[in-house]
Design a protein around this motif. Structure first.
Motif, PDB file in Angstrom:
ATOM      1  N   ALA A  92       0.839  -1.214   0.000  1.00 54.28           N
ATOM      2  CA  ALA A  92       0.000   0.000   0.000  1.00 54.28           C
ATOM      3  C   ALA A  92       0.869   1.257   0.000  1.00 54.28           C
ATOM      4  O   ALA A  92       0.552   2.237  -0.680  1.00 54.28           O
ATOM      5  CB  ALA A  92      -0.940  -0.006   1.204  1.00 54.28           C
ATOM      6  N   VAL A  93       1.973   1.234   0.747  1.00 52.34           N
ATOM      7  CA  VAL A  93       2.894   2.377   0.740  1.00 52.34           C
ATOM      8  C   VAL A  93       3.498   2.536  -0.655  1.00 52.34           C
ATOM      9  O   VAL A  93       3.579   3.643  -1.191  1.00 52.34           O
ATOM     10  CB  VAL A  93       4.002   2.225   1.807  1.00 52.34           C
ATOM     11  CG1 VAL A  93       5.064   3.304   1.660  1.00 52.34           C
ATOM     12  CG2 VAL A  93       3.391   2.256   3.207  1.00 52.34           C
ATOM     13  N   LEU A  94       3.900   1.436  -1.267  1.00 48.79           N
ATOM     14  CA  LEU A  94       4.455   1.487  -2.627  1.00 48.79           C
ATOM     15  C   LEU A  94       3.450   2.074  -3.612  1.00 48.79           C
ATOM     16  O   LEU A  94       3.814   2.860  -4.479  1.00 48.79           O
ATOM     17  CB  LEU A  94       4.844   0.086  -3.110  1.00 48.79           C
ATOM     18  CG  LEU A  94       5.991  -0.613  -2.403  1.00 48.79           C
ATOM     19  CD1 LEU A  94       6.145  -2.028  -2.954  1.00 48.79           C
ATOM     20  CD2 LEU A  94       7.274   0.170  -2.518  1.00 48.79           C
ATOM     21  N   ALA A  95       2.185   1.690  -3.462  1.00 46.09           N
ATOM     22  CA  ALA A  95       1.149   2.145  -4.384  1.00 46.09           C
ATOM     23  C   ALA A  95       0.936   3.653  -4.299  1.00 46.09           C
ATOM     24  O   ALA A  95       0.460   4.261  -5.256  1.00 46.09           O
ATOM     25  CB  ALA A  95      -0.164   1.410  -4.105  1.00 46.09           C
ATOM     26  N   GLU A  96       1.314   4.266  -3.187  1.00 51.02           N
ATOM     27  CA  GLU A  96       1.165   5.714  -3.031  1.00 51.02           C
ATOM     28  C   GLU A  96       2.275   6.498  -3.731  1.00 51.02           C
ATOM     29  O   GLU A  96       2.135   7.691  -3.979  1.00 51.02           O
ATOM     30  CB  GLU A  96       1.123   6.088  -1.551  1.00 51.02           C
ATOM     31  CG  GLU A  96      -0.123   5.582  -0.845  1.00 51.02           C
ATOM     32  CD  GLU A  96      -1.400   6.149  -1.441  1.00 51.02           C
ATOM     33  OE1 GLU A  96      -1.463   7.370  -1.695  1.00 51.02           O
ATOM     34  OE2 GLU A  96      -2.338   5.362  -1.672  1.00 51.02           O
TER      35      GLU A  96
END
Length: 171
Positions: A92-96
């Motif tokens: 989820a952090v990567l997707a941001e």
């Protein structure tokens, strides 16, 4: 062959494309992209299977091709990941992260509430099921060095992607 059959049943749709970093394979379950694989040593995980695409996989390929042409900076195709809660938090952090943005393993560890777990973050990143779409190539060491990467030709492919997005790094 059993592994291919099991994966094929979970993600019945397959599409491939040629990119500047080699061939890319996209799997879809009909609602979301479930896997993206980059060619390694001349092969893809499902080279033996024929294309059987759907609208989701087709859209993912179109967005990937736009990304490599420099006209797409954000992916909007839906993705479906299967993993642990920790892996989901890392992904989820990567997707941001957006085009041209980068972070470090330690920063992600802090963002998911696990300061000091940079290695565990690296493990979650290494098994990101949708590289490129969920930009794990945007993660550098704390000093800005390109560290190992699980896809394509490894760190060399990661460096090409970073350069494509204008992200500064130390080889």
């Amino acid at each position: 062959m059993d592994t291919l059959i099991q994966l094929r049943a979970a993600s019945p749709f397959l599409q491939r494309c040629e990119t500047p970093i080699g061939r890319v394979e996209v799997l879809s379950d009909g609602e979301a992209v479930t896997s993206v694989a980059l060619e390694q040593r001349g092969s893809l995980p499902h080279d033996g299977l024929a294309y059987d695409s759907d609208a989701v996989a087709d859209e993912a390929v179109a967005q990937l091709l736009d990304y490599f042409q420099g006209v797409r900076r954000r992916f909007t195709v839906p993705v479906a990941h299967h993993g642990t809660p920790f892996q989901h938090a890392v992904w989820a952090v990567l997707a941001e992260l957006r085009w041209g943005e980068h972070t470090s393993y330690g920063a992600i560890a802090r963002a998911v509430g696990r300061a000091g777990s940079g290695r565990a973050v690296g493990g979650a990143i290494a098994i990101n099921p949708t590289p490129l779409i969920v930009g794990c190539h945007r993660v550098l060491s704390a000093t800005g060095r390109v560290t190992g990467w699980s896809w394509g030709d490894g760190a060399a492919t990661k460096a090409r992607l970073l350069a494509h997005e204008g992200i500064p790094f130390i080889p």
